[in-house]
Design a protein around this motif. Structure first.
Motif, PDB file in Angstrom:
ATOM      1  N   GLN A 252       0.819  -1.206   0.000  1.00  8.99           N
ATOM      2  CA  GLN A 252       0.000   0.000   0.000  1.00  8.99           C
ATOM      3  C   GLN A 252       0.854   1.258   0.000  1.00  8.99           C
ATOM      4  N   LEU A 253       2.050   1.175   0.618  1.00 11.14           N
ATOM      5  CA  LEU A 253       2.885   2.371   0.699  1.00 11.14           C
ATOM      6  C   LEU A 253       3.854   2.475  -0.455  1.00 11.14           C
ATOM      7  N   SER A 254       3.931   1.446  -1.309  1.00  9.52           N
ATOM      8  CA  SER A 254       4.879   1.502  -2.421  1.00  9.52           C
ATOM      9  C   SER A 254       4.608   2.693  -3.320  1.00  9.52           C
ATOM     10  N   GLY A 255       3.326   3.009  -3.555  1.00 15.08           N
ATOM     11  CA  GLY A 255       2.986   4.150  -4.393  1.00 15.08           C
ATOM     12  C   GLY A 255       3.571   5.434  -3.836  1.00 15.08           C
ATOM     13  N   GLN A 256       3.537   5.579  -2.502  1.00 16.00           N
ATOM     14  CA  GLN A 256       4.086   6.795  -1.903  1.00 16.00           C
ATOM     15  C   GLN A 256       5.597   6.838  -2.036  1.00 16.00           C
ATOM     16  N   VAL A 257       6.263   5.660  -1.946  1.00 17.98           N
ATOM     17  CA  VAL A 257       7.714   5.642  -2.103  1.00 17.98           C
ATOM     18  C   VAL A 257       8.083   6.061  -3.527  1.00 17.98           C
ATOM     19  N   PHE A 258       7.302   5.568  -4.510  1.00 21.50           N
ATOM     20  CA  PHE A 258       7.595   5.954  -5.892  1.00 21.50           C
ATOM     21  C   PHE A 258       7.396   7.450  -6.091  1.00 21.50           C
ATOM     22  N   THR A 259       6.425   8.038  -5.394  1.00 19.41           N
ATOM     23  CA  THR A 259       6.248   9.486  -5.478  1.00 19.41           C
ATOM     24  C   THR A 259       7.481  10.216  -4.965  1.00 19.41           C
ATOM     25  N   LEU A 260       8.085   9.667  -3.897  1.00 13.10           N
ATOM     26  CA  LEU A 260       9.327  10.284  -3.403  1.00 13.10           C
ATOM     27  C   LEU A 260      10.394  10.261  -4.484  1.00 13.10           C
ATOM     28  N   PHE A 261      10.489   9.136  -5.199  1.00 12.61           N
ATOM     29  CA  PHE A 261      11.490   9.057  -6.271  1.00 12.61           C
ATOM     30  C   PHE A 261      11.178  10.066  -7.369  1.00 12.61           C
ATOM     31  N   ILE A 262       9.887  10.231  -7.703  1.00 10.80           N
ATOM     32  CA  ILE A 262       9.511  11.214  -8.721  1.00 10.80           C
ATOM     33  C   ILE A 262       9.972  12.601  -8.301  1.00 10.80           C
ATOM     34  N   ILE A 263       9.759  12.937  -7.014  1.00  6.90           N
ATOM     35  CA  ILE A 263      10.142  14.272  -6.546  1.00  6.90           C
ATOM     36  C   ILE A 263      11.655  14.431  -6.618  1.00  6.90           C
ATOM     37  N   ALA A 264      12.416  13.364  -6.287  1.00  3.41           N
ATOM     38  CA  ALA A 264      13.878  13.450  -6.355  1.00  3.41           C
ATOM     39  C   ALA A 264      14.333  13.662  -7.791  1.00  3.41           C
ATOM     40  N   VAL A 265      13.730  12.907  -8.726  1.00  5.64           N
ATOM     41  CA  VAL A 265      14.109  13.057 -10.133  1.00  5.64           C
ATOM     42  C   VAL A 265      13.753  14.451 -10.636  1.00  5.64           C
ATOM     43  N   ALA A 266      12.595  14.984 -10.194  1.00  7.55           N
ATOM     44  CA  ALA A 266      12.195  16.328 -10.624  1.00  7.55           C
ATOM     45  C   ALA A 266      13.194  17.357 -10.134  1.00  7.55           C
ATOM     46  N   ALA A 267      13.687  17.189  -8.904  1.00 10.34           N
ATOM     47  CA  ALA A 267      14.668  18.145  -8.379  1.00 10.34           C
ATOM     48  C   ALA A 267      15.946  18.102  -9.207  1.00 10.34           C
ATOM     49  N   ALA A 268      16.415  16.891  -9.518  1.00 10.46           N
ATOM     50  CA  ALA A 268      17.634  16.773 -10.319  1.00 10.46           C
ATOM     51  C   ALA A 268      17.430  17.378 -11.700  1.00 10.46           C
ATOM     52  N   GLU A 269      16.255  17.096 -12.280  1.00  8.74           N
ATOM     53  CA  GLU A 269      15.970  17.560 -13.637  1.00  8.74           C
ATOM     54  C   GLU A 269      15.934  19.087 -13.696  1.00  8.74           C
ATOM     55  N   VAL A 270      15.299  19.706 -12.713  1.00  8.71           N
ATOM     56  CA  VAL A 270      15.156  21.159 -12.780  1.00  8.71           C
ATOM     57  C   VAL A 270      16.504  21.836 -12.570  1.00  8.71           C
ATOM     58  N   ALA A 271      17.374  21.233 -11.742  1.00 11.85           N
ATOM     59  CA  ALA A 271      18.701  21.835 -11.539  1.00 11.85           C
ATOM     60  C   ALA A 271      19.499  21.812 -12.836  1.00 11.85           C
ATOM     61  N   VAL A 272      19.534  20.662 -13.512  1.00 13.54           N
ATOM     62  CA  VAL A 272      20.305  20.564 -14.749  1.00 13.54           C
ATOM     63  C   VAL A 272      19.684  21.438 -15.838  1.00 13.54           C
ATOM     64  N   ALA A 273      18.338  21.426 -15.948  1.00 14.87           N
ATOM     65  CA  ALA A 273      17.676  22.199 -17.004  1.00 14.87           C
ATOM     66  C   ALA A 273      17.950  23.685 -16.832  1.00 14.87           C
ATOM     67  N   LEU A 274      17.879  24.183 -15.582  1.00 12.41           N
ATOM     68  CA  LEU A 274      18.125  25.607 -15.384  1.00 12.41           C
ATOM     69  C   LEU A 274      19.582  25.956 -15.658  1.00 12.41           C
ATOM     70  N   ALA A 275      20.506  25.034 -15.340  1.00 12.19           N
ATOM     71  CA  ALA A 275      21.908  25.292 -15.674  1.00 12.19           C
ATOM     72  C   ALA A 275      22.078  25.430 -17.178  1.00 12.19           C
ATOM     73  N   ILE A 276      21.426  24.533 -17.933  1.00 11.61           N
ATOM     74  CA  ILE A 276      21.532  24.612 -19.391  1.00 11.61           C
ATOM     75  C   ILE A 276      20.917  25.905 -19.901  1.00 11.61           C
ATOM     76  N   VAL A 277      19.734  26.268 -19.361  1.00 13.90           N
ATOM     77  CA  VAL A 277      19.059  27.484 -19.837  1.00 13.90           C
ATOM     78  C   VAL A 277      19.908  28.711 -19.551  1.00 13.90           C
ATOM     79  N   LEU A 278      20.471  28.790 -18.336  1.00 14.51           N
ATOM     80  CA  LEU A 278      21.268  29.975 -18.000  1.00 14.51           C
ATOM     81  C   LEU A 278      22.536  30.027 -18.831  1.00 14.51           C
ATOM     82  N   SER A 279      23.117  28.861 -19.108  1.00 17.77           N
ATOM     83  CA  SER A 279      24.324  28.854 -19.920  1.00 17.77           C
ATOM     84  C   SER A 279      24.023  29.276 -21.361  1.00 17.77           C
ATOM     85  N   LEU A 280      22.879  28.805 -21.901  1.00 14.57           N
ATOM     86  CA  LEU A 280      22.477  29.247 -23.241  1.00 14.57           C
ATOM     87  C   LEU A 280      22.185  30.740 -23.248  1.00 14.57           C
TER      88      LEU A 280
END
Lengths: 166, 107
Positions: free
Chosen positions: B62-90
């Protein structure tokens, strides 16, 4: 009562979402995203996911959204161009996403989900999630931490090269 | 809207479709990033809603869905950091963040 709170959070989530998609001002879009993310945190709490709700507020609103607003302000002096593509493209995109939305709602409402009834009482989830993260999901957890470290180093490297390398 | 699984799925479908519309129509790179956040949040909401409403085989499932949500949030944080670095560099190279101006890989 729960019904009422649910509807309030749905409205907080959905209405600003349209600003994110249709607003012509990027600052308005960024601040609307704040309300959407907050509404989703409320929906998480209503689903009995207290820990995820707090994580949503701390990481999404406290971290990601601040980064996005920071990015918006850093690039304010960019050449002022229209925020969205031309009209034919927008109509095409609206038709495509509208069709997908209709299909998704149809599937969601017509499917026979094996819903538990009555729903189990919500219990505190933090300890159980911690046990899962360091037990069953230990390897994904470590991979996620490695990914965060790599993203951090990569982001610094990209910006350093473009600004320092000139 | 009643408090039910179908309502939650409708809300997350709406978030997903508006996010996709944002990604498809925006020309500003940071606005596209906001659309991606909406899509990721729709997926997270689905995970948590299913973990709450569907009959769980056992407590940990029952809690596996919530654990996967945590992973989604972690991936989103990583993604936004790299994306903003690319945008600012461009931005520092080309003085614009309009994705239709970015036509070459080697600038």
């Amino acid at each position: 009562m729960k019904q009422l709170i649910f509807n309030v959070f749905v409205l907080i989530t959905v209405i600003p979402c349209f600003w994110v998609a249709f607003s012509t001002n990027i600052v308005h879009a960024a601040f609307s995203l704040l309300f959407t993310l907050f509404g989703i945190a409320g929906l998480f709490v209503l689903l009995g996911a207290d820990f995820i709700g707090i994580v949503q507020v701390v990481i999404y609103i406290g971290g990601i959204l601040v980064l996005i607003i920071f990015g918006v302000m850093m690039t304010q002096r960019a050449k002022m161009l229209p925020l969205s593509v031309q009209l034919p493209g927008r109509v095409l995109a609206l038709a495509l996403t509208g069709t997908i939305f209709g299909a998704l709602v149809l599937v969601a409402s017509k499917s026979l989900w094996p819903v538990a009834s009555p729903l189990p009482e919500p219990a505190p989830t933090t300890a159980a999630i911690g046990n899962l993260l360091l037990g069953k999901y230990l390897i994904p957890f470590e991979v996620a931490s490695l990914l965060l470290l790599a993203a951090l180093v990569g982001a610094v490297l990209i910006v350093r090269r473009s600004i320092g390398g000139e | 809207m009643p408090y039910s699984l179908a309502s939650y799925l409708t809300v997350s479908s709406l978030l997903f479709c508006l996010g996709m519309y944002t990604v498809l129509t925006r020309r500003n790179a940071i606005a596209i990033l906001m659309g991606i956040e909406l899509v990721l949040n729709a997926a997270a909401l689905n995970f948590v809603a299913f973990s709450r409403f569907l009959q769980a085989v056992e407590k940990s499932a029952q809690l596996s869905g919530q654990v996967f949500t945590l992973f989604i949030i972690a991936v989103a944080a990583a993604e936004v950091a790299v994306a903003l670095a690319i945008v600012l560099s461009l931005y520092s190279k080309m003085k614009t963040i309009d994705v239709e101006e970015f036509r070459q890989l080697h600038g």
